[in-house]
Scaffold this motif. Structure first.
Motif, mmCIF file in Angstrom:
data_model
loop_
_atom_site.group_PDB
_atom_site.id
_atom_site.type_symbol
_atom_site.label_atom_id
_atom_site.label_comp_id
_atom_site.label_asym_id
_atom_site.label_seq_id
_atom_site.Cartn_x
_atom_site.Cartn_y
_atom_site.Cartn_z
ATOM 1 N N ARG A 158 4.388 -5.714 13.093
ATOM 2 C CA ARG A 158 5.703 -6.336 13.228
ATOM 3 C C ARG A 158 6.625 -5.970 12.069
ATOM 4 N NH1 ARG A 158 7.946 -11.411 11.910
ATOM 5 N NH2 ARG A 158 9.480 -12.146 13.409
ATOM 6 N N LYS A 159 6.033 -5.800 10.896
ATOM 7 C CA LYS A 159 6.836 -5.470 9.721
ATOM 8 C C LYS A 159 7.099 -3.971 9.591
ATOM 9 C CE LYS A 159 7.528 -9.599 8.133
ATOM 10 N NZ LYS A 159 8.889 -10.166 8.050
ATOM 11 N N THR B 264 4.730 -5.971 -3.586
ATOM 12 C CA THR B 264 4.474 -5.890 -2.146
ATOM 13 C C THR B 264 2.979 -5.788 -1.863
ATOM 14 O OG1 THR B 264 6.589 -4.776 -1.772
ATOM 15 C CG2 THR B 264 4.925 -4.573 -0.040
ATOM 16 N N ALA B 265 2.265 -5.013 -2.675
ATOM 17 C CA ALA B 265 0.822 -4.841 -2.502
ATOM 18 C C ALA B 265 0.104 -6.177 -2.673
ATOM 19 C CB ALA B 265 0.291 -3.822 -3.504
ATOM 20 N N ILE B 266 0.458 -6.897 -3.730
ATOM 21 C CA ILE B 266 -0.170 -8.196 -3.991
ATOM 22 C C ILE B 266 0.184 -9.179 -2.876
ATOM 23 C CG2 ILE B 266 -0.225 -10.166 -5.562
ATOM 24 C CD1 ILE B 266 0.282 -8.165 -7.848
ATOM 25 N N LYS B 267 1.430 -9.141 -2.429
ATOM 26 C CA LYS B 267 1.866 -10.035 -1.356
ATOM 27 C C LYS B 267 1.059 -9.797 -0.085
ATOM 28 C CE LYS B 267 5.353 -9.137 1.285
ATOM 29 N NZ LYS B 267 6.707 -8.853 1.822
ATOM 30 N N LEU B 268 0.836 -8.532 0.250
ATOM 31 C CA LEU B 268 0.097 -8.206 1.465
ATOM 32 C C LEU B 268 -1.353 -8.679 1.391
ATOM 33 C CD1 LEU B 268 1.502 -4.633 2.184
ATOM 34 C CD2 LEU B 268 1.848 -6.688 3.576
ATOM 35 N N VAL B 269 -1.966 -8.539 0.224
ATOM 36 C CA VAL B 269 -3.344 -9.020 0.055
ATOM 37 C C VAL B 269 -3.399 -10.536 0.212
ATOM 38 C CG1 VAL B 269 -5.251 -9.276 -1.572
ATOM 39 C CG2 VAL B 269 -4.072 -7.086 -1.386
ATOM 40 N N LEU B 270 -2.448 -11.226 -0.390
ATOM 41 C CA LEU B 270 -2.406 -12.685 -0.277
ATOM 42 C C LEU B 270 -2.186 -13.115 1.171
ATOM 43 C CD1 LEU B 270 -0.325 -13.634 -3.447
ATOM 44 C CD2 LEU B 270 -2.791 -13.866 -3.106
ATOM 45 N N ILE B 271 -1.336 -12.392 1.876
ATOM 46 C CA ILE B 271 -1.097 -12.705 3.287
ATOM 47 C C ILE B 271 -2.382 -12.536 4.090
ATOM 48 C CG2 ILE B 271 0.078 -11.914 5.401
ATOM 49 C CD1 ILE B 271 2.525 -11.310 3.650
ATOM 50 N N TYR B 272 -3.159 -11.497 3.753
ATOM 51 C CA TYR B 272 -4.442 -11.292 4.441
ATOM 52 C C TYR B 272 -5.347 -12.514 4.268
ATOM 53 C CZ TYR B 272 -9.171 -9.739 5.356
ATOM 54 O OH TYR B 272 -10.456 -9.663 5.834
ATOM 55 N N LEU C 254 -14.181 -3.197 13.243
ATOM 56 C CA LEU C 254 -12.886 -3.857 13.122
ATOM 57 C C LEU C 254 -12.452 -4.028 11.671
ATOM 58 C CD1 LEU C 254 -13.256 -6.565 15.928
ATOM 59 C CD2 LEU C 254 -12.291 -4.267 16.068
ATOM 60 N N GLY C 255 -13.385 -4.389 10.797
ATOM 61 C CA GLY C 255 -13.062 -4.521 9.378
ATOM 62 C C GLY C 255 -12.551 -3.223 8.774
ATOM 63 N N PRO C 256 -13.271 -2.116 8.964
ATOM 64 C CA PRO C 256 -12.779 -0.834 8.460
ATOM 65 C C PRO C 256 -11.407 -0.451 8.986
ATOM 66 C CG PRO C 256 -15.101 -0.648 8.964
ATOM 67 C CD PRO C 256 -14.665 -2.011 9.434
ATOM 68 N N VAL C 257 -11.172 -0.657 10.274
ATOM 69 C CA VAL C 257 -9.869 -0.307 10.851
ATOM 70 C C VAL C 257 -8.765 -1.144 10.219
ATOM 71 C CG1 VAL C 257 -8.465 -0.319 12.944
ATOM 72 C CG2 VAL C 257 -10.826 0.486 13.046
ATOM 73 N N LEU C 258 -8.990 -2.461 10.129
ATOM 74 C CA LEU C 258 -7.968 -3.342 9.552
ATOM 75 C C LEU C 258 -7.733 -3.029 8.081
ATOM 76 C CD1 LEU C 258 -7.406 -6.209 7.870
ATOM 77 C CD2 LEU C 258 -6.001 -5.634 9.830
ATOM 78 N N GLU C 259 -8.801 -2.781 7.331
ATOM 79 C CA GLU C 259 -8.650 -2.499 5.898
ATOM 80 C C GLU C 259 -7.914 -1.190 5.664
ATOM 81 O OE1 GLU C 259 -12.376 -2.826 3.866
ATOM 82 O OE2 GLU C 259 -12.588 -4.971 4.294
ATOM 83 N N GLU C 260 -8.153 -0.191 6.508
ATOM 84 C CA GLU C 260 -7.401 1.057 6.364
ATOM 85 C C GLU C 260 -5.929 0.854 6.711
ATOM 86 O OE1 GLU C 260 -8.504 3.901 4.919
ATOM 87 O OE2 GLU C 260 -10.151 2.504 4.525
ATOM 88 N N MET C 261 -5.665 0.056 7.729
ATOM 89 C CA MET C 261 -4.285 -0.254 8.079
ATOM 90 C C MET C 261 -3.580 -0.967 6.936
ATOM 91 S SD MET C 261 -5.074 -1.457 12.016
ATOM 92 C CE MET C 261 -3.671 -2.539 12.106
ATOM 93 N N LEU C 262 -4.275 -1.926 6.324
ATOM 94 C CA LEU C 262 -3.685 -2.719 5.244
ATOM 95 C C LEU C 262 -3.582 -1.937 3.942
ATOM 96 C CD1 LEU C 262 -2.721 -5.317 3.847
ATOM 97 C CD2 LEU C 262 -5.127 -6.039 3.724
ATOM 98 N N PHE C 263 -4.708 -1.372 3.498
ATOM 99 C CA PHE C 263 -4.744 -0.782 2.164
ATOM 100 C C PHE C 263 -4.196 0.638 2.094
ATOM 101 C CE2 PHE C 263 -7.645 -4.288 1.647
ATOM 102 C CZ PHE C 263 -7.269 -4.771 0.401
ATOM 103 N N ARG C 264 -4.315 1.389 3.162
ATOM 104 C CA ARG C 264 -3.736 2.725 3.146
ATOM 105 C C ARG C 264 -2.416 2.774 3.912
ATOM 106 N NH1 ARG C 264 -8.113 1.839 0.375
ATOM 107 N NH2 ARG C 264 -9.273 1.467 2.301
ATOM 108 N N GLY C 265 -2.392 2.223 5.130
ATOM 109 C CA GLY C 265 -1.188 2.277 5.936
ATOM 110 C C GLY C 265 -0.039 1.466 5.384
ATOM 111 N N ALA C 266 -0.347 0.451 4.576
ATOM 112 C CA ALA C 266 0.710 -0.382 4.004
ATOM 113 C C ALA C 266 0.750 -0.267 2.483
ATOM 114 C CB ALA C 266 0.512 -1.839 4.432
ATOM 115 N N ILE C 267 -0.333 -0.673 1.814
ATOM 116 C CA ILE C 267 -0.321 -0.759 0.353
ATOM 117 C C ILE C 267 -0.213 0.610 -0.314
ATOM 118 C CG2 ILE C 267 -1.736 -1.375 -1.652
ATOM 119 C CD1 ILE C 267 -2.681 -3.828 -0.074
ATOM 120 N N THR C 268 -1.052 1.566 0.062
ATOM 121 C CA THR C 268 -0.977 2.898 -0.538
ATOM 122 C C THR C 268 0.360 3.553 -0.221
ATOM 123 O OG1 THR C 268 -3.380 3.168 -0.328
ATOM 124 C CG2 THR C 268 -2.097 5.157 -0.739
ATOM 125 N N LYS C 269 0.839 3.365 0.993
ATOM 126 C CA LYS C 269 2.140 3.909 1.376
ATOM 127 C C LYS C 269 3.243 3.404 0.442
ATOM 128 C CE LYS C 269 3.315 3.958 5.738
ATOM 129 N NZ LYS C 269 3.718 3.455 7.075
#
Length: 260
Positions: free
Chosen positions: A62-63, A3-11, A129-144
């Motif tokens: 959305r996810k 899932t983590a790899i998938k999310l990075v690729l989607i980014y 914007l970059g920091p906010v999005l990266e925290e959402m992606l890497f902590r809010g999704a991937i780390t979770k």
């Protein structure tokens, strides 16, 4: 991990799609204003980045990665945010010290950042914007996701490694891994993205400020000089130790976080 790899690729896909969508409009604008399309790729950089951020943020929402948990946007407390700023500044200074010893690493993105920093939209993308999005992606999704599958220590390390590799640029990877450990740890302790976002914005904003106002200065040691630099380094180590001790004692009332 998949899932983590998938999310990075989607980014990355989102960024490519955004560039493809923005490019025609940028070409038309450039031709109308300048009578040429020679600088189209440069002009499209910041808008495409912004559109990619919006697309990725919408996908995460959305996810369900960014909703259904009341803690995720909690500021935790004023005191905790204050300590977050302290540990953030200390970490930024110490990472700068580490990177000064790795100055041989090539900077593949230097020209790109110069272009982004030449306009207000690019500066906002890098600083906020970059920091906010990266925290959402890497902590809010991937780390979770990683915390649900692995032990806290393993999840934090994996999250930091993925965050570092994501940056691709050799001159950024090591620093991103080290800061990624802090960001993932903060998310683990609190379940909130806010402390990490605060530090991330602070880090990127300082980087942009120094780059714009002191373009010839590569590291903090060049700016401060001796012995001021070494005194500040010692203070940073002390502040890191104290702030870590204070913040590690925090226990979210809605989670099973442990001291790490």
């Amino acid at each position: 991990m998949k899932t983590a790899i998938k999310l990075v690729l989607i980014y990355f896909v989102m960024q490519i799609l955004a560039a493809l969508l923005v490019m025609p409009f940028t070409m038309l604008y450039s031709y109308a204003v300048n009578g040429t399309i020679d600088d189209t790729s440069t002009a499209a950089l910041a808008p495409s980045m912004l559109l990619g951020f919006v697309g990725m943020g919408a996908y995460l929402w959305r996810k369900g990665y960014l909703k259904g948990d009341k803690r995720i946007w909690s500021p935790v407390s004023v005191a905790y945010l204050g300590w977050s700023a302290v540990i953030g500044l200390a970490t930024i200074f110490l990472i700068d010290f580490v990177m000064s010893k790795l100055s041989f690493l090539p900077d593949w993105m230097g020209a790109t950042f110069d272009v982004l920093q030449s306009g207000w939209l690019g500066i906002i993308c890098i600083s906020v914007l970059g920091p906010v999005l990266e925290e959402m992606l890497f902590r809010g999704a991937i780390t979770k996701v990683l915390l649900q599958k692995y032990s806290p220590v393993k999840a934090i390390i994996l999250s930091a490694l993925i965050f570092g590799i994501f940056h691709i640029n050799p001159a950024q990877v090591v620093g991103a891994v080290l800061s990624g450990v802090l960001f993932a740890w903060l998310y683990y302790k609190t379940g909130s993205l806010v402390p990490g976002i605060l530090i991330h914005i602070l880090n990127n904003s300082l980087s942009v400020f120094l780059s714009l106002h002191y373009p010839d200065v590569e590291y903090t040691s060049d700016l401060l000089g001796e012995p001021t630099y070494w005194i500040c380094l010692a203070v940073a180590v002390a502040l890191l130790a104290v702030s870590y001790k204070v913040m590690n004692a925090y226990r979210s009332p809605d989670s099973n976080t442990l001291k790490v």
